[in-house]
Write an enzyme that holds these catalytic residues in place. Structure first.
Site, short mmCIF file in Angstrom:
data_model
loop_
_atom_site.label_atom_id
_atom_site.label_comp_id
_atom_site.label_asym_id
_atom_site.label_seq_id
_atom_site.Cartn_x
_atom_site.Cartn_y
_atom_site.Cartn_z
N ASP A 99 0.81 -1.16 -0.05
CA ASP A 99 -0.18 0.01 0.12
C ASP A 99 1.01 1.18 -0.13
OD1 ASP A 99 -2.91 1.11 0.63
OD2 ASP A 99 -1.70 1.96 2.08
N HIS A 298 -6.94 -6.30 -0.98
CA HIS A 298 -5.84 -5.36 -0.65
C HIS A 298 -4.97 -5.73 0.13
CE1 HIS A 298 -3.97 -1.31 -0.49
NE2 HIS A 298 -4.34 -1.32 0.44
#
Length: 320
Positions: A99, A298
């Site tokens: 991320d 994610h």
């Protein structure tokens, strides 16, 4: 065992977790996370012969939270990695990020390739600087509703997320996971600025198998100082675009690995699918074609720890 300590870097104090001996591997977390997001990686990487270090990056967890918004630029963040490598007594390191940690890892390799043995990014692909500031671009594209723009409203997201941090984090992690019903549908993360982002996020009755109540406890504790430091990273997106102008058109040159989930919202951002498809041509030192993990959302290294660990160890050992 994972050990913890504080270390002085660039005028601030960073909390780090570390385990193992051997070549240094720096693991950089994203939003809204902490060093704990790498807890599945410590044992396997240490057992494979590496010294593993994961900091709470500036603005997170037990590390310092500078008040100045401008103290969270990408140059500060790369500077922390460079300072950390040096403070740990090493000359070079492998840098791995997930991320927001991925852009920090990619930019460390871009700006200081002399220090980077290899770089791996999870979820967020390598940086290719666009022709206009990213906040401006997203504002035009989505009328100010893209979550980056929502995060740039001073104090707004800070207050929304801090009202009930545990619920905030539980919703975020379920929303971004491959387990969520909407995962992989290609919808962009847009926010009604009047209602906030959490209003439409499902609050799961049962957490996904890979994310336990203990994980949520650790994460919630790490945000006891609030979310402002973490959100300040987003408030530097346009400033980062300005600061990296000297590297416009530059490419990451150290050996590189990119891993992402096919149900992750980030690789579906505007223009990103085309970029991922072109990475083998754009990056001559990309070790293999981008590794796509089926059914993964994610939270790459937490949702698919075995696959991520195997890929990382193979990559690290291939580039001594």
């Amino acid at each position: 065992m994972v050990e913890h300590r504080m270390i002085d870097v660039n005028g601030i104090r960073l909390h780090i977790a570390e385990q193992g001996e051997g070549p240094l591997v720096v693991l950089l977390h994203g939003f809204p996370e902490s060093w704990h997001s790498w807890h599945h990686q410590f044992g396997p990487l240490a057992a494979a012969g590496f010294r593993v270090v994961a900091p709470d990056q500036r603005g997170y967890g037990r590390s310092d939270h500078p008040e100045d918004v401008e103290a969270y630029s990408v140059l500060h963040l790369v500077g922390d990695v460079v300072g950390l490598i040096q403070a740990l007594g090493e000359e070079k390191a492998y840098v791995v990020g997930h991320d927001w940690g991925a852009p920090v890892a990619w930019h460390t390799a871009l700006l200081r390739p002399d220090l980077v043995l290899g770089v791996a990014g999870l979820s967020v692909p390598p940086p290719f600087r666009g022709t206009q500031p990213p906040l401006t671009a997203m504002d035009k594209m989505f009328g100010g509703r893209f979550y980056w723009n929502y995060f740039n409203r001073p104090g707004v997201a800070d207050a929304e997320f801090a009202r009930d941090p545990r619920t905030t984090l539980r919703k975020f992690f379920y929303w971004g996971s491959g387990d969520a019903p909407h995962a992989g549908d290609g919808q962009q993360p847009l926010v009604d600025p009047d209602r906030g982002w959490l209003a439409d996020m499902e609050d799961p009755e049962v957490l996904p198998e890979w994310f336990t109540e203990d994980d949520l406890d650790a994460l919630t504790e790490s945000f006891s100082k609030g979310f402002t430091g973490a959100l300040n990273w987003y408030r530097n997106l346009d400033r980062n675009w300005e600061l990296t102008a000297p590297w416009h058109g530059a490419r990451v040159t150290p050996p590189a690995l990119y891993i992402y989930g096919d149900r992750d919202v980030v690789p579906a951002f505007p223009g990103t699918p085309d970029l991922i498809a072109q990475l083998p041509e754009l990056m001559p030192n990309l070790w293999r074609e981008p590794l796509q993990l089926a059914g993964c959302g994610h939270w790459t290294q937490q949702e698919r720890p075995d696959e991520v660990n195997a890929a990382l160890i193979e990559f690290l050992k291939a580039h001594p």
